[in-house]
Write a protein that holds these residues in place. Structure first.
Motif, mmCIF file in Angstrom:
data_model
loop_
_atom_site.group_PDB
_atom_site.id
_atom_site.type_symbol
_atom_site.label_atom_id
_atom_site.label_comp_id
_atom_site.label_asym_id
_atom_site.label_seq_id
_atom_site.Cartn_x
_atom_site.Cartn_y
_atom_site.Cartn_z
ATOM 1 N N GLN A 127 1.320 -1.116 -0.220
ATOM 2 C CA GLN A 127 -0.002 0.345 0.052
ATOM 3 C C GLN A 127 0.506 1.084 0.035
ATOM 4 O OE1 GLN A 127 -3.085 -0.232 2.531
ATOM 5 N NE2 GLN A 127 -3.553 -2.169 3.387
ATOM 6 N N MET A 128 1.618 1.231 0.841
ATOM 7 C CA MET A 128 2.928 2.325 0.657
ATOM 8 C C MET A 128 3.773 2.883 -0.311
ATOM 9 S SD MET A 128 2.580 3.263 5.144
ATOM 10 C CE MET A 128 3.211 4.648 5.233
ATOM 11 N N VAL A 129 4.116 1.582 -1.110
ATOM 12 C CA VAL A 129 5.490 1.262 -1.990
ATOM 13 C C VAL A 129 4.556 1.407 -3.149
ATOM 14 C CG1 VAL A 129 7.600 0.904 -2.630
ATOM 15 C CG2 VAL A 129 7.173 1.149 -0.377
ATOM 16 N N ARG A 130 3.959 0.374 -3.290
ATOM 17 C CA ARG A 130 3.229 0.555 -4.836
ATOM 18 C C ARG A 130 1.968 0.812 -4.876
ATOM 19 N NH1 ARG A 130 5.848 -4.126 -7.027
ATOM 20 N NH2 ARG A 130 4.433 -3.517 -8.830
ATOM 21 N N GLY A 131 1.043 1.525 -3.782
ATOM 22 C CA GLY A 131 0.131 2.107 -4.154
ATOM 23 C C GLY A 131 -1.156 1.199 -3.795
ATOM 24 N N TYR A 132 -0.783 0.778 -4.020
ATOM 25 C CA TYR A 132 -1.783 -0.878 -4.116
ATOM 26 C C TYR A 132 -3.530 -0.384 -3.183
ATOM 27 C CZ TYR A 132 0.891 -3.933 -6.547
ATOM 28 O OH TYR A 132 1.258 -4.497 -7.896
ATOM 29 N N SER A 133 -4.607 -0.477 -2.686
ATOM 30 C CA SER A 133 -5.594 -0.268 -2.319
ATOM 31 C C SER A 133 -5.885 -1.291 -1.431
ATOM 32 C CB SER A 133 -7.324 0.222 -2.961
ATOM 33 O OG SER A 133 -7.247 -1.486 -3.798
ATOM 34 N N PRO A 134 -6.571 -1.316 -0.082
ATOM 35 C CA PRO A 134 -6.390 -2.076 0.567
ATOM 36 C C PRO A 134 -7.908 -3.521 0.049
ATOM 37 C CG PRO A 134 -7.504 -0.502 1.859
ATOM 38 C CD PRO A 134 -7.096 -0.087 0.534
ATOM 39 N N GLY B 260 7.928 7.540 9.583
ATOM 40 C CA GLY B 260 8.245 8.416 8.099
ATOM 41 C C GLY B 260 7.326 7.943 7.025
ATOM 42 N N GLY B 261 6.429 6.482 7.237
ATOM 43 C CA GLY B 261 5.570 6.218 6.479
ATOM 44 C C GLY B 261 3.881 5.798 7.894
ATOM 45 N N SER C 50 8.537 9.094 -2.503
ATOM 46 C CA SER C 50 9.643 7.676 -3.967
ATOM 47 C C SER C 50 11.211 8.397 -2.941
ATOM 48 C CB SER C 50 9.399 8.230 -4.999
ATOM 49 O OG SER C 50 10.343 9.894 -5.516
ATOM 50 N N PHE C 51 11.460 8.782 -2.951
ATOM 51 C CA PHE C 51 12.906 8.317 -2.524
ATOM 52 C C PHE C 51 13.296 8.043 -1.221
ATOM 53 C CE2 PHE C 51 11.894 12.183 -0.242
ATOM 54 C CZ PHE C 51 12.497 12.206 1.462
ATOM 55 N N LEU C 52 11.864 6.802 -0.377
ATOM 56 C CA LEU C 52 12.336 6.498 0.628
ATOM 57 C C LEU C 52 11.263 4.660 0.250
ATOM 58 C CD1 LEU C 52 10.425 8.642 3.727
ATOM 59 C CD2 LEU C 52 12.319 7.943 3.322
#
Length: 497
Positions: free
Chosen positions: A293-300, A431-432, A442-444
């Motif tokens: 969810q936080m890196v790939r941007g998927y919904s739950p 951070g997240g 994106s830098f994280l």
């Protein structure tokens, strides 16, 4: 007239209630943001919606298993189902976060009444050489519930609101009650003197341990509101448990947990293995969901869909594996299954990168489903194979309490592991946490992905202990196996009936 026991219809009726409990344990996590918004609660308060449920579920398991032996597993199951169903409606109507937490405590108590009885009834109505197939069906239900919970939660929250993740239990509970009344046999009860001191020591020890481990990370392993030391609470829990074990050994009447259960080598080893499974299943989901969810941007809901291969293969293969358990040495199924799960967790750790292809995530999840199918049924069948009928509830309570305690420890341990790995990878622990899904800068991404991947090695390490325990299983001896209540009832009928 002697009641005719039909094992498979009874199993299907019990599986519906078991399915409802498992779905409810996963469905709430999807609705957490909606609950925060709807009840104007902060994250610390909403965490207690899950924590209170887990605490109320885990603490009474040793006692409720024994109560099933004393008052009948069907009676306890039905009472638990009523409590669970009514408290589910109460959760849905809760107008504030405090009321929701209280209702979740009652719901957890209902689940604790139900869970040991399902396993106890299976033990008492299926003969040992047929029990693997029954436990396989039980495992298939668990596999399907792992998929249905997050997906159903996402659909209900998006379409009807968070309240409906609880309201959905009401019609299911009503149907489950009717089926259990009609299909689950009323088994003979066994007169037990009630071990009051054992109840106090076990409940107190379980509460201190579970509460301390579960909430330790929240309070940085210091003091709770400046009053109660978390480490001291855990120490008190350990002391109470040691006192409980000593009392069970010296109790001249009838102990809450007969220590003779642990003379069965396979029962003891199965409890070790299932505790590592509870640890792994609880701890592996959170880093995976945070990564997706936080890196790939998927919904739950999209994140939950990644678990489809695991759930489908686990559910499809569990009955097949269950039949094999009745004919094969359990170590040849359970130990390879646990080892395969270790391998898939390490595999996942390798592919949890910001730009990895989706199929590279789905493939280890599919193999994980095969591993899961080879674990649940063999462990359950091996643990219950030689249980005497008068302690079936006690044995089931121990087994489920061990699994639940492993899950609580896993939940606390993975939180500490993730915080440690985030720090080691140069990511602030906050951070997240305050960002929405997919909004991590994106830098994280690289550091966060590495931290979540490295965290997956913790459940893998715990499972190694389970692999060793399962590898030490003895081949069950068919000689001296205890007759089930169904066999006893059948043999008591006149010839030709």
């Amino acid at each position: 007239m002697e009641q005719r026991i039909r094992p498979w219809p009874a199993l299907w009726a019990l599986c519906l209630g078991f399915f409802m409990i498992l779905v409810d344990s996963t469905i709430v996590s999807v609705a957490t943001p909606a609950i925060m918004e709807g009840l104007h609660a902060d994250i610390n308060a909403v965490v207690w919606v899950t924590s209170a449920y887990l605490l109320a579920y885990a603490v009474p398991l040793l006692v409720t298993g024994r109560l099933g032996d004393r008052f009948g597993p069907k009676n306890l199951y039905l009472v638990g189902l009523v409590v669970f169903t009514l408290s589910s409606a109460w959760c849905g109507f809760a107008g504030g976060i405090t009321m929701l937490i209280v209702a979740r405590v009652v719901q957890g108590l209902g689940a604790a009444l139900m869970t040991p009885q399902t396993m106890s009834v299976i033990t008492r109505i299926f003969p040992p050489d047929k029990r693997g197939a029954a436990m396989g069906m039980w495992g298939a239900v668990a596999g399907v519930a792992m998929l249905v919970g997050p997906l159903l939660g996402g659909v209900l929250v998006d379409s009807l609101g968070w309240e409906w993740i609880f309201f959905i239990n009401v019609p299911v509970g009503v149907v489950g009650f009717a089926l259990a009344m009609a299909l689950v046999p009323k088994l003979p009860t066994h007169s037990h003197s009630f071990d009051i001191l054992g109840v106090v020591l076990s409940a107190g020890g379980m509460f201190c341990l579970v509460f301390g481990i579960q909430e330790g990370q929240t309070y940085d392993w210091g003091t709770i509101k400046g009053i109660l030391s978390v480490p001291l609470l855990i120490v008190v829990g350990v002391v109470l448990f040691v006192a409980f074990v000593i009392w069970q050994g010296v109790n001249k009447k009838e102990p809450l947990v007969p220590l003779s259960l642990f003379r069965d080598r396979n029962f003891s080893l199965a409890n070790i293995s299932i505790s590592t499974m509870g640890f792994a299943v609880t701890s592996m989901v959170l880093p995976l969901m945070l990564f997706t969810q936080m890196v790939r941007g998927y919904s739950p809901t999209q994140s939950a869909l990644l678990m489809v291969p695991m759930a489908v293969l686990s559910g499809a293969l569990a009955p097949v594996v269950g039949k094999l358990v009745d004919r094969t040495h359990p170590r040849y199924i359970a130990a390879p299954g646990l080892l395969l799960l270790v391998i898939t967790l390490v595999w996942l750790q390798q592919v949890m990168t910001p730009h990895t292809a989706v199929w590279k995530l789905l493939l280890p999840m599919a193999v994980m489903g095969v591993a899961m199918a080879c674990i649940w049924s063999p462990l359950s069948a091996t643990a219950t194979r030689n249980l005497a009928m008068n302690v079936a509830g006690a044995g089931s309570g121990v087994y489920n309490a061990t699994r639940q305690l492993g899950g609580v420890i896993g939940s606390a341990a993975i939180a500490a592991m993730m915080e440690s790995r985030l720090s080691a990878n140069g990511i602030p622990s906050t951070g997240g946490a305050e960002a929405g899904a997919g909004s991590l800068p994106s830098f994280l991404w690289d550091g966060f992905s590495h931290a979540m991947g490295q965290s997956m090695l913790l459940p893998a390490a715990a499972l190694v202990i389970g692999v060793i325990a399962a590898a030490l299983f003895e081949r069950p001896s068919h000689a001296g196996m205890v007759k089930t209540d169904a066999q006893a009832a059948s043999e008591s009928e006149p010839a030709g009936v």
